[in-house]
Design a protein around this motif. Structure first.
Motif, PDB file in Angstrom:
ATOM      1  N   MET A 139      -3.048   6.427  -0.477  1.00  0.00           N
ATOM      2  CA  MET A 139      -3.350   7.531   0.449  1.00  0.00           C
ATOM      3  C   MET A 139      -2.418   8.702   0.177  1.00  0.00           C
ATOM      4  N   TRP A 140      -2.975   9.914   0.244  1.00  0.00           N
ATOM      5  CA  TRP A 140      -2.154  11.121   0.181  1.00  0.00           C
ATOM      6  C   TRP A 140      -2.289  11.821   1.523  1.00  0.00           C
ATOM      7  N   SER A 141      -1.162  12.004   2.199  1.00  0.00           N
ATOM      8  CA  SER A 141      -1.174  12.677   3.493  1.00  0.00           C
ATOM      9  C   SER A 141      -0.501  14.029   3.357  1.00  0.00           C
ATOM     10  N   VAL A 142      -1.272  15.074   3.620  1.00  0.00           N
ATOM     11  CA  VAL A 142      -0.751  16.437   3.504  1.00  0.00           C
ATOM     12  C   VAL A 142      -0.353  16.914   4.902  1.00  0.00           C
ATOM     13  N   PHE A 143       0.937  17.170   5.043  1.00  0.00           N
ATOM     14  CA  PHE A 143       1.513  17.505   6.352  1.00  0.00           C
ATOM     15  C   PHE A 143       1.687  19.012   6.461  1.00  0.00           C
ATOM     16  N   LEU A 144       1.120  19.582   7.524  1.00  0.00           N
ATOM     17  CA  LEU A 144       1.231  21.027   7.731  1.00  0.00           C
ATOM     18  C   LEU A 144       2.410  21.299   8.653  1.00  0.00           C
ATOM     19  N   LEU A 145       3.350  22.082   8.159  1.00  0.00           N
ATOM     20  CA  LEU A 145       4.630  22.290   8.837  1.00  0.00           C
ATOM     21  C   LEU A 145       4.512  22.593  10.337  1.00  0.00           C
ATOM     22  N   HIS A 183       0.877  -1.165   0.000  1.00  0.00           N
ATOM     23  CA  HIS A 183       0.000   0.000   0.000  1.00  0.00           C
ATOM     24  C   HIS A 183       0.919   1.220   0.000  1.00  0.00           C
ATOM     25  N   LEU A 184       0.676   2.170  -0.882  1.00  0.00           N
ATOM     26  CA  LEU A 184       1.572   3.326  -1.003  1.00  0.00           C
ATOM     27  C   LEU A 184       0.911   4.590  -0.462  1.00  0.00           C
ATOM     28  N   GLN A 185       1.655   5.293   0.412  1.00  0.00           N
ATOM     29  CA  GLN A 185       1.197   6.598   0.898  1.00  0.00           C
ATOM     30  C   GLN A 185       2.206   7.649   0.465  1.00  0.00           C
ATOM     31  N   VAL A 222      -0.020  13.711  -7.899  1.00  0.00           N
ATOM     32  CA  VAL A 222      -0.472  12.595  -7.062  1.00  0.00           C
ATOM     33  C   VAL A 222      -1.531  11.778  -7.807  1.00  0.00           C
ATOM     34  N   LYS A 223      -2.385  12.445  -8.574  1.00  0.00           N
ATOM     35  CA  LYS A 223      -3.380  11.715  -9.381  1.00  0.00           C
ATOM     36  C   LYS A 223      -2.679  10.742 -10.331  1.00  0.00           C
ATOM     37  N   GLY A 241      -7.328   7.799  -0.853  1.00  0.00           N
ATOM     38  CA  GLY A 241      -7.737   8.478   0.375  1.00  0.00           C
ATOM     39  C   GLY A 241      -6.922   9.749   0.570  1.00  0.00           C
ATOM     40  N   VAL A 242      -7.479  10.698   1.298  1.00  0.00           N
ATOM     41  CA  VAL A 242      -6.794  11.958   1.583  1.00  0.00           C
ATOM     42  C   VAL A 242      -6.842  12.189   3.080  1.00  0.00           C
TER      43      VAL A 242
END
Length: 353
Positions: free
Chosen positions: A185-191, A156-158, A178-179, A225-226
């Motif tokens: 899963m795409w995980s958006v990390f806020l600094l 599974h790739l994130q 990313v598309k 997933g997001v």
């Protein structure tokens, strides 16, 4: 197979355990939480100590164990550790650095040992911005190649993406990239301004809000997933947007935050609420991580939604969000302070009892 989360009582066990198996890493990323070094620390957990920790974590049964670093692939016994953890029934994820060493690693052997998920970082939507961020040329192309290799091996790739003031403008390009990559899963990390990350790289709260609105819309259109990391107020935005549309958010968020469903174990065995909240509650060499998670005052306080201060404490969304405790600590020196990157003004005038 993704683990099932609905049964996890966040007071009893963490949903995610991050274990920094080493600080050694060949990259020099601008925002590195670990301030990673080229060589392992002399006091890093030994092979025997690492196996003992795996036994303790197997008793705790978190739905997911993430082996991180530094670069976990720099640890010579990484396959044995994966095998031990997987053999004890743990769902193992690996978060390696995209180096030449990684591309020479046998991904099928990692999968066979028990790596079920792999997360890779893409912090620039273009080669030039990503490589500048990571501090080493060719990291972008290596990341794209490693992503393909992970999928070919059946993992599974994130994809993890850090949002900073400099990368905000690339958000739409990130979405297109990313598309194309089609992760699970795409995980958006806020600094969080800790380690090498600087305060002036934090975006403005209003800009973050605009990105979360976009992300919420995108979450209904894409095949993956997001989710967000240290951007808990995305859950509020997704809920508000869904209500405005008369629909439901694309996926049910688990209300985790530092110390609430999250536990971090450092390369030297320190037990902390997360890798971005460097307050130590014990050490696996002398303490049981499960016991610390369940009973230590630090963890108990972080899980208490009514202990939140400022507007986070007054907010009607605090049980699903609660703001980034790491960022509050980094910005104000108080882990229970409000999250400075959320512009929302709560409707509640006082604390709920």
């Amino acid at each position: 197979m993704r683990p099932v989360f609905s049964e996890t009582d966040l007071n009893e066990r963490p949903f995610l355990v991050f274990w920094e198996v080493t600080r050694a890493c060949a990259l020099a990323c601008r925002h590195c939480r670990a301030v990673a070094q080229p060589r392992p620390h002399p006091d890093e957990l030994t092979h025997e100590e690492a196996l003992r920790l795996i036994d303790q974590l197997a008793e705790l049964r978190p739905p997911m164990l993430v082996l991180t670093g530094g670069d976990p692939v720099m640890r010579p016994d990484i396959l044995e550790l994966v095998r031990a953890a997987s053999g004890k029934g743990l769902h193992v994820a690996l978060s390696p650095a995209a180096t030449a060493r990684l591309l020479h690693t046998d991904f099928h052997a990692l999968k066979e040992a028990g790596v079920q998920s792999m997360s890779l970082s893409l912090d620039g939507a273009h080669e030039s911005t990503h490589d500048a961020f990571r501090g080493v040329p060719h990291t972008y192309e290596r990341t794209l190649r490693a992503a393909e290799m992970a999928k070919e091996a059946g993992m599974h790739l994130q994809i993890n993406t850090t949002i900073t003031r400099s990368t905000l403008g690339e958000f739409d390009d990130f979405v297109e990239l990313v598309k194309k990559m089609k992760p699970g899963m795409w995980s958006v990390f806020l600094l969080v301004p800790t380690g090498r990350a600087a305060m002036d790289e934090m975006p403005a709260a209003e800009d973050v809000e605009a990105v979360w609105k976009k992300l919420s819309r995108i979450s209904h259109e894409v095949s993956f997933g997001v989710k967000t990391t240290e951007g808990h107020h995305y859950r509020r935005v997704a809920l508000q947007e869904a209500r405005a549309q008369g629909s439901k958010p694309a996926r049910r968020a688990i209300p985790t935050r530092d110390g609430k469903g999250i536990m971090f174990i450092s390369h030297t065995g320190e037990i902390q609420p997360s890798g971005f909240l460097p307050i130590t509650a014990g050490n696996v060499r002398t303490d049981d991580p499960g016991e610390i998670y369940r009973t230590h005052p630090l963890f108990l306080k972080l899980r208490d939604d009514n202990a939140l201060q400022g507007k986070c404490g007054r907010c009607e969304y605090r049980t699903i969000c609660g703001g980034s405790r790491s960022r509050a600590y980094a910005v104000y020196g108080d882990m229970m302070a409000e999250d400075n990157l959320c512009p929302y003004q709560p409707r509640l005038s006082q604390h709920h009892d």
